[in-house]
Design a protein around this motif. Structure first.
Motif, PDB file in Angstrom:
ATOM      1  N   THR A   1      -7.635   1.200  -1.701  1.00 44.56           N
ATOM      2  CA  THR A   1      -7.178   0.477  -0.482  1.00 44.56           C
ATOM      3  C   THR A   1      -8.151   0.587   0.753  1.00 44.56           C
ATOM      4  O   THR A   1      -8.161  -0.417   1.523  1.00 44.56           O
ATOM      5  CB  THR A   1      -5.659   0.980  -0.052  1.00 44.56           C
ATOM      6  OG1 THR A   1      -4.852   1.169  -1.287  1.00 44.56           O
ATOM      7  CG2 THR A   1      -4.912   0.200   0.999  1.00 44.56           C
TER       8      THR A   1
ATOM      9  N   ALA B   1      -9.762  -2.725   0.508  1.00 44.17           N
ATOM     10  CA  ALA B   1      -9.102  -3.617   1.383  1.00 44.17           C
ATOM     11  C   ALA B   1      -9.342  -3.308   3.001  1.00 44.17           C
ATOM     12  O   ALA B   1      -9.651  -4.390   3.899  1.00 44.17           O
ATOM     13  CB  ALA B   1      -7.662  -3.518   1.082  1.00 44.17           C
ATOM     14  N   CYS B   2      -9.205  -2.231   3.422  1.00 45.76           N
ATOM     15  CA  CYS B   2      -9.557  -1.812   4.892  1.00 45.76           C
ATOM     16  C   CYS B   2     -10.947  -2.186   4.912  1.00 45.76           C
ATOM     17  O   CYS B   2     -11.632  -2.669   6.115  1.00 45.76           O
ATOM     18  CB  CYS B   2      -9.382  -0.346   5.249  1.00 45.76           C
ATOM     19  SG  CYS B   2      -7.615   0.309   4.876  1.00 45.76           S
TER      20      CYS B   2
ATOM     21  N   SER C   1       0.745  -1.119  -0.065  1.00 48.88           N
ATOM     22  CA  SER C   1       0.212  -0.051  -0.015  1.00 48.88           C
ATOM     23  C   SER C   1       0.818   1.219   0.036  1.00 48.88           C
ATOM     24  O   SER C   1       2.115   1.289   0.614  1.00 48.88           O
ATOM     25  CB  SER C   1      -0.994  -0.080   1.236  1.00 48.88           C
ATOM     26  OG  SER C   1      -0.329  -0.075   2.276  1.00 48.88           O
TER      27      SER C   1
HETATM   28  O1  LIG Z   1      -4.196  -1.806   7.248  1.00 51.26           O
HETATM   29  C1  LIG Z   1      -3.266  -1.845   6.530  1.00 51.26           C
HETATM   30  O2  LIG Z   1      -2.418  -0.850   6.365  1.00 51.26           O
HETATM   31  C2  LIG Z   1      -3.442  -2.716   5.269  1.00 51.26           C
HETATM   32  C3  LIG Z   1      -3.736  -1.918   4.308  1.00 51.26           C
HETATM   33  C4  LIG Z   1      -5.047  -2.310   3.541  1.00 51.26           C
HETATM   34  C5  LIG Z   1      -5.540  -3.366   4.575  1.00 51.26           C
HETATM   35  N1  LIG Z   1      -4.420  -3.508   5.493  1.00 51.26           N
END
Ligand SMILES: O=C(O)[C@@H]1CCC=N1
Ligand SMILES: NC(=O)C1=CN([C@@H]2O[C@H](COP(=O)(O)OP(=O)(O)OC[C@H]3O[C@@H](n4cnc5c(N)ncnc54)[C@H](O)[C@@H]3O)[C@@H](O)[C@H]2O)C=CC1
Length: 258
Positions: free
Chosen positions: A162, A166-167, A92
Protein backbone atom coordinates in the motif's frame (compact mmCIF):
# COMPACT_ATOMS: atom_id res chain seq x y z
CA UNK A 1 -17.50 -9.41 -17.24
CA UNK A 2 -20.04 -7.56 -15.20
CA UNK A 3 -18.05 -5.44 -12.77
CA UNK A 4 -19.65 -3.60 -9.88
CA UNK A 5 -17.43 -0.98 -8.19
CA UNK A 6 -18.69 0.25 -4.83
CA UNK A 7 -17.17 3.59 -3.76
CA UNK A 8 -16.92 6.07 -6.62
CA UNK A 9 -14.14 8.18 -5.14
CA UNK A 10 -10.57 8.72 -6.34
CA UNK A 11 -9.56 5.08 -6.66
CA UNK A 12 -12.95 3.71 -7.75
CA UNK A 13 -13.17 6.23 -10.58
CA UNK A 14 -9.58 5.54 -11.71
CA UNK A 15 -10.35 1.80 -11.93
CA UNK A 16 -13.69 2.34 -13.69
CA UNK A 17 -12.19 4.68 -16.30
CA UNK A 18 -9.17 2.42 -16.78
CA UNK A 19 -11.39 -0.62 -17.35
CA UNK A 20 -13.65 1.31 -19.72
CA UNK A 21 -10.70 2.56 -21.77
CA UNK A 22 -8.22 -0.33 -21.65
CA UNK A 23 -10.24 -3.56 -21.43
CA UNK A 24 -12.91 -4.87 -23.77
CA UNK A 25 -16.29 -6.48 -23.22
CA UNK A 26 -16.79 -5.44 -19.60
CA UNK A 27 -19.95 -3.86 -18.25
CA UNK A 28 -18.99 -1.50 -15.48
CA UNK A 29 -21.18 -0.06 -12.76
CA UNK A 30 -19.86 2.40 -10.18
CA UNK A 31 -21.77 3.50 -7.10
CA UNK A 32 -21.50 6.38 -4.70
CA UNK A 33 -24.04 7.90 -2.35
CA UNK A 34 -24.04 11.28 -4.07
CA UNK A 35 -23.38 10.70 -7.77
CA UNK A 36 -23.34 14.34 -8.96
CA UNK A 37 -19.53 14.44 -9.16
CA UNK A 38 -19.23 11.26 -11.23
CA UNK A 39 -22.23 11.50 -13.58
CA UNK A 40 -19.84 12.42 -16.41
CA UNK A 41 -18.56 8.80 -16.38
CA UNK A 42 -21.75 7.70 -18.12
CA UNK A 43 -20.26 9.27 -21.29
CA UNK A 44 -17.65 6.46 -21.16
CA UNK A 45 -20.41 3.83 -21.05
CA UNK A 46 -20.05 3.36 -17.29
CA UNK A 47 -23.30 2.95 -15.32
CA UNK A 48 -23.36 5.44 -12.45
CA UNK A 49 -25.67 4.71 -9.54
CA UNK A 50 -26.34 5.65 -5.94
CA UNK A 51 -27.86 2.21 -5.36
CA UNK A 52 -25.34 -0.41 -4.21
CA UNK A 53 -27.65 -3.38 -4.66
CA UNK A 54 -29.42 -2.66 -7.94
CA UNK A 55 -28.34 -5.41 -10.43
CA UNK A 56 -25.57 -6.55 -8.05
CA UNK A 57 -26.84 -10.13 -8.40
CA UNK A 58 -25.72 -9.97 -12.05
CA UNK A 59 -22.15 -8.95 -11.18
CA UNK A 60 -19.24 -11.34 -11.83
CA UNK A 61 -16.92 -9.25 -9.72
CA UNK A 62 -17.54 -6.72 -6.95
CA UNK A 63 -14.72 -4.25 -6.27
CA UNK A 64 -14.73 -2.38 -2.96
CA UNK A 65 -13.08 1.05 -3.08
CA UNK A 66 -14.52 2.48 0.10
CA UNK A 67 -12.76 3.66 3.24
CA UNK A 68 -12.05 1.12 6.00
CA UNK A 69 -14.77 2.47 8.32
CA UNK A 70 -17.41 2.09 5.59
CA UNK A 71 -16.88 -1.62 5.09
CA UNK A 72 -19.38 -2.95 7.64
CA UNK A 73 -22.19 -0.74 6.36
CA UNK A 74 -21.55 -1.72 2.76
CA UNK A 75 -21.18 -5.45 3.41
CA UNK A 76 -24.31 -5.52 5.57
CA UNK A 77 -26.15 -3.84 2.74
CA UNK A 78 -24.96 -6.01 -0.16
CA UNK A 79 -24.43 -9.49 1.34
CA UNK A 80 -28.14 -10.42 1.55
CA UNK A 81 -28.42 -9.77 -2.21
CA UNK A 82 -25.51 -11.83 -3.55
CA UNK A 83 -24.35 -15.42 -3.57
CA UNK A 84 -20.90 -16.77 -4.44
CA UNK A 85 -19.50 -13.56 -5.97
CA UNK A 86 -15.83 -12.67 -6.21
CA UNK A 87 -15.21 -9.66 -3.97
CA UNK A 88 -11.98 -7.73 -4.58
CA UNK A 89 -11.20 -5.31 -1.78
CA UNK A 90 -8.88 -2.33 -2.21
CA UNK A 91 -9.66 -1.19 1.32
CA UNK A 92 -6.36 -0.51 3.02
CA UNK A 93 -5.48 -2.26 6.28
CA UNK A 94 -8.37 -4.77 6.25
CA UNK A 95 -7.09 -8.37 6.11
CA UNK A 96 -8.35 -11.29 4.05
CA UNK A 97 -9.28 -13.06 7.28
CA UNK A 98 -11.37 -10.12 8.53
CA UNK A 99 -13.05 -9.76 5.14
CA UNK A 100 -13.70 -13.49 4.85
CA UNK A 101 -15.28 -13.51 8.32
CA UNK A 102 -17.43 -10.50 7.50
CA UNK A 103 -18.56 -12.22 4.31
CA UNK A 104 -19.34 -15.32 6.39
CA UNK A 105 -17.02 -17.34 4.17
CA UNK A 106 -19.67 -17.34 1.46
CA UNK A 107 -17.71 -15.44 -1.21
CA UNK A 108 -14.16 -15.74 -2.58
CA UNK A 109 -12.27 -12.68 -1.33
CA UNK A 110 -9.23 -11.18 -3.03
CA UNK A 111 -7.22 -8.23 -1.71
CA UNK A 112 -6.04 -5.75 -4.30
CA UNK A 113 -3.83 -2.70 -3.90
CA UNK A 114 -3.88 -0.71 -7.14
CA UNK A 115 -2.89 2.93 -7.54
CA UNK A 116 -4.69 5.74 -9.30
CA UNK A 117 -2.54 5.35 -12.43
CA UNK A 118 -5.00 2.48 -13.16
CA UNK A 119 -6.86 5.22 -15.02
CA UNK A 120 -4.05 5.22 -17.61
CA UNK A 121 -3.29 1.46 -17.45
CA UNK A 122 -0.08 2.17 -15.50
CA UNK A 123 -0.95 0.89 -12.03
CA UNK A 124 1.36 -1.34 -10.01
CA UNK A 125 -1.38 -3.51 -8.50
CA UNK A 126 -0.40 -5.87 -5.70
CA UNK A 127 -2.82 -8.76 -5.19
CA UNK A 128 -3.15 -11.46 -2.58
CA UNK A 129 -5.56 -14.32 -2.03
CA UNK A 130 -5.69 -17.63 -0.20
CA UNK A 131 -4.89 -20.94 -1.89
CA UNK A 132 -8.56 -21.82 -1.53
CA UNK A 133 -9.50 -18.79 -3.67
CA UNK A 134 -6.80 -19.27 -6.29
CA UNK A 135 -9.16 -19.37 -9.25
CA UNK A 136 -10.86 -16.14 -8.20
CA UNK A 137 -7.48 -14.55 -7.51
CA UNK A 138 -6.13 -15.44 -10.95
CA UNK A 139 -9.25 -13.98 -12.51
CA UNK A 140 -8.63 -10.68 -10.73
CA UNK A 141 -4.93 -10.74 -11.68
CA UNK A 142 -5.86 -11.07 -15.38
CA UNK A 143 -8.23 -8.14 -15.11
CA UNK A 144 -5.72 -5.86 -13.37
CA UNK A 145 -3.06 -6.72 -15.92
CA UNK A 146 -5.16 -4.60 -18.29
CA UNK A 147 -4.64 -1.68 -15.90
CA UNK A 148 -0.86 -1.94 -15.65
CA UNK A 149 1.17 -4.62 -13.91
CA UNK A 150 -0.48 -7.01 -11.45
CA UNK A 151 1.88 -8.63 -8.95
CA UNK A 152 0.82 -11.47 -6.64
CA UNK A 153 2.31 -11.00 -3.16
CA UNK A 154 2.04 -12.62 0.24
CA UNK A 155 -0.69 -11.01 2.29
CA UNK A 156 1.71 -10.06 5.08
CA UNK A 157 3.26 -7.56 2.63
CA UNK A 158 -0.03 -5.90 1.75
CA UNK A 159 0.49 -2.88 4.05
CA UNK A 160 3.98 -2.43 2.67
CA UNK A 161 2.55 -2.67 -0.86
CA UNK A 162 0.00 0.00 0.00
CA UNK A 163 2.78 2.36 0.98
CA UNK A 164 5.27 1.59 -1.77
CA UNK A 165 2.79 1.18 -4.62
CA UNK A 166 -0.33 3.18 -3.80
CA UNK A 167 1.00 6.04 -1.66
CA UNK A 168 4.07 5.88 -3.92
CA UNK A 169 2.17 7.72 -6.66
CA UNK A 170 2.03 10.77 -4.39
CA UNK A 171 5.71 10.51 -3.47
CA UNK A 172 6.70 10.33 -7.14
CA UNK A 173 4.50 13.31 -7.96
CA UNK A 174 6.11 15.28 -5.15
CA UNK A 175 9.49 14.58 -6.77
CA UNK A 176 8.10 15.89 -10.06
CA UNK A 177 6.71 18.98 -8.34
CA UNK A 178 10.04 19.75 -6.69
CA UNK A 179 11.85 19.35 -10.02
CA UNK A 180 9.31 21.62 -11.63
CA UNK A 181 9.81 24.29 -8.98
CA UNK A 182 13.55 24.13 -9.51
CA UNK A 183 12.99 24.26 -13.26
CA UNK A 184 11.07 27.50 -12.91
CA UNK A 185 13.83 28.98 -10.74
CA UNK A 186 16.41 28.19 -13.40
CA UNK A 187 14.47 29.73 -16.26
CA UNK A 188 11.55 27.63 -17.57
CA UNK A 189 7.89 28.57 -17.55
CA UNK A 190 5.74 26.28 -15.38
CA UNK A 191 4.25 24.22 -18.23
CA UNK A 192 7.59 23.58 -19.91
CA UNK A 193 9.19 22.70 -16.56
CA UNK A 194 6.35 20.24 -15.82
CA UNK A 195 6.64 18.63 -19.25
CA UNK A 196 10.42 18.17 -18.92
CA UNK A 197 10.27 16.94 -15.30
CA UNK A 198 7.42 14.48 -15.97
CA UNK A 199 8.89 13.00 -19.17
CA UNK A 200 12.31 12.70 -17.51
CA UNK A 201 10.79 10.77 -14.57
CA UNK A 202 8.83 8.57 -17.01
CA UNK A 203 12.01 7.90 -19.01
CA UNK A 204 13.98 6.97 -15.89
CA UNK A 205 11.17 4.65 -14.74
CA UNK A 206 11.02 3.03 -18.19
CA UNK A 207 14.77 2.34 -18.14
CA UNK A 208 14.55 0.83 -14.65
CA UNK A 209 11.65 -1.39 -15.75
CA UNK A 210 13.21 -2.46 -19.05
CA UNK A 211 16.81 -3.00 -17.97
CA UNK A 212 15.98 -4.48 -14.54
CA UNK A 213 19.36 -3.46 -13.12
CA UNK A 214 20.18 -1.51 -9.98
CA UNK A 215 19.29 2.17 -10.45
CA UNK A 216 22.81 3.16 -9.46
CA UNK A 217 24.15 1.44 -12.59
CA UNK A 218 21.89 3.66 -14.69
CA UNK A 219 22.90 6.69 -12.63
CA UNK A 220 26.55 5.89 -13.46
CA UNK A 221 25.70 6.40 -17.13
CA UNK A 222 24.51 9.94 -16.40
CA UNK A 223 27.21 11.09 -14.01
CA UNK A 224 30.03 12.32 -16.23
CA UNK A 225 33.24 12.50 -14.12
CA UNK A 226 33.67 16.00 -12.68
CA UNK A 227 30.37 16.87 -14.33
CA UNK A 228 27.30 18.68 -13.12
CA UNK A 229 25.13 15.60 -12.27
CA UNK A 230 27.31 14.16 -9.55
CA UNK A 231 27.72 17.46 -7.69
CA UNK A 232 23.94 17.92 -7.73
CA UNK A 233 23.31 14.35 -6.55
CA UNK A 234 25.85 14.66 -3.75
CA UNK A 235 24.32 17.93 -2.58
CA UNK A 236 20.88 16.27 -2.56
CA UNK A 237 22.24 13.44 -0.43
CA UNK A 238 23.97 15.91 1.94
CA UNK A 239 20.49 17.44 2.36
CA UNK A 240 18.93 14.06 3.14
CA UNK A 241 17.16 13.20 -0.15
CA UNK A 242 17.20 9.37 0.13
CA UNK A 243 16.89 9.50 3.89
CA UNK A 244 13.78 11.72 3.71
CA UNK A 245 12.11 9.32 1.28
CA UNK A 246 12.93 6.23 3.34
CA UNK A 247 11.73 7.87 6.54
CA UNK A 248 8.54 9.07 4.86
CA UNK A 249 7.72 5.59 3.54
CA UNK A 250 8.32 4.03 6.96
CA UNK A 251 6.12 6.68 8.64
CA UNK A 252 3.30 5.91 6.19
CA UNK A 253 3.64 2.20 6.98
CA UNK A 254 3.48 2.93 10.70
CA UNK A 255 0.21 4.83 10.14
CA UNK A 256 -1.43 1.88 8.34
CA UNK A 257 -0.36 -0.52 11.08
CA UNK A 258 -1.96 1.75 13.71
O1 LIG B 1 -3.74 7.68 1.79
C1 LIG B 1 -4.34 6.62 1.96
O2 LIG B 1 -4.65 6.24 3.10
C2 LIG B 1 -4.73 5.76 0.77
C3 LIG B 1 -4.13 4.39 0.84
C4 LIG B 1 -3.14 4.32 -0.27
C5 LIG B 1 -3.30 5.54 -1.00
N1 LIG B 1 -4.21 6.31 -0.46
N1 LIG C 1 -6.72 6.97 -3.44
C1 LIG C 1 -5.77 6.08 -3.67
O1 LIG C 1 -4.76 6.36 -4.36
C2 LIG C 1 -5.88 4.69 -3.12
C3 LIG C 1 -6.84 4.34 -2.18
N2 LIG C 1 -6.90 3.08 -1.69
C4 LIG C 1 -7.94 2.68 -0.75
O2 LIG C 1 -9.18 2.75 -1.45
C5 LIG C 1 -10.22 3.18 -0.58
C6 LIG C 1 -10.86 4.43 -1.14
O3 LIG C 1 -9.91 5.48 -1.16
P1 LIG C 1 -10.17 6.82 -1.97
O4 LIG C 1 -10.73 6.50 -3.31
O5 LIG C 1 -8.93 7.60 -1.87
O6 LIG C 1 -11.28 7.48 -1.06
P2 LIG C 1 -12.47 8.44 -1.50
O7 LIG C 1 -12.98 9.08 -0.27
O8 LIG C 1 -12.04 9.29 -2.63
O9 LIG C 1 -13.56 7.40 -2.05
C7 LIG C 1 -14.46 6.66 -1.26
C8 LIG C 1 -15.81 6.79 -1.93
O10 LIG C 1 -16.73 5.90 -1.33
C9 LIG C 1 -18.00 6.53 -1.34
N3 LIG C 1 -18.87 5.88 -0.35
C10 LIG C 1 -18.89 6.03 1.00
N4 LIG C 1 -19.84 5.27 1.55
C11 LIG C 1 -20.43 4.60 0.53
C12 LIG C 1 -21.48 3.67 0.46
N5 LIG C 1 -22.15 3.28 1.56
N6 LIG C 1 -21.82 3.18 -0.75
C13 LIG C 1 -21.17 3.57 -1.88
N7 LIG C 1 -20.16 4.48 -1.87
C14 LIG C 1 -19.81 4.98 -0.69
C15 LIG C 1 -17.68 7.97 -0.98
O11 LIG C 1 -18.73 8.83 -1.38
C16 LIG C 1 -16.41 8.20 -1.77
O12 LIG C 1 -16.71 8.71 -3.06
C17 LIG C 1 -9.58 3.38 0.79
O13 LIG C 1 -9.76 2.23 1.56
C18 LIG C 1 -8.10 3.60 0.45
O14 LIG C 1 -7.28 3.22 1.50
C19 LIG C 1 -6.04 2.09 -2.11
C20 LIG C 1 -5.08 2.38 -3.03
C21 LIG C 1 -4.90 3.69 -3.61
Amino acid sequence: MNIHIIGGGNLGVAIAVGLANYSKGNHITITRRNTAQIQHLSQNGIIVSSNNIENIDQADLIILTIKPYQIDTVLNEILPHISNKIIASAVSGVSLETLQQKAIGAHPIVRIMPNIAAQFAESATCISFSEQNKEAGEHVVSLFNYLGTAIVIEEKLMDAATVLGACGTAYALRYIRASMQAGIEIGFDAQTALAIASQTAKGAAKMALEEKIHPEQLIDRVTTPQGCTIVGLNEMEHRGFSSALIRGIKTSLQKIKE
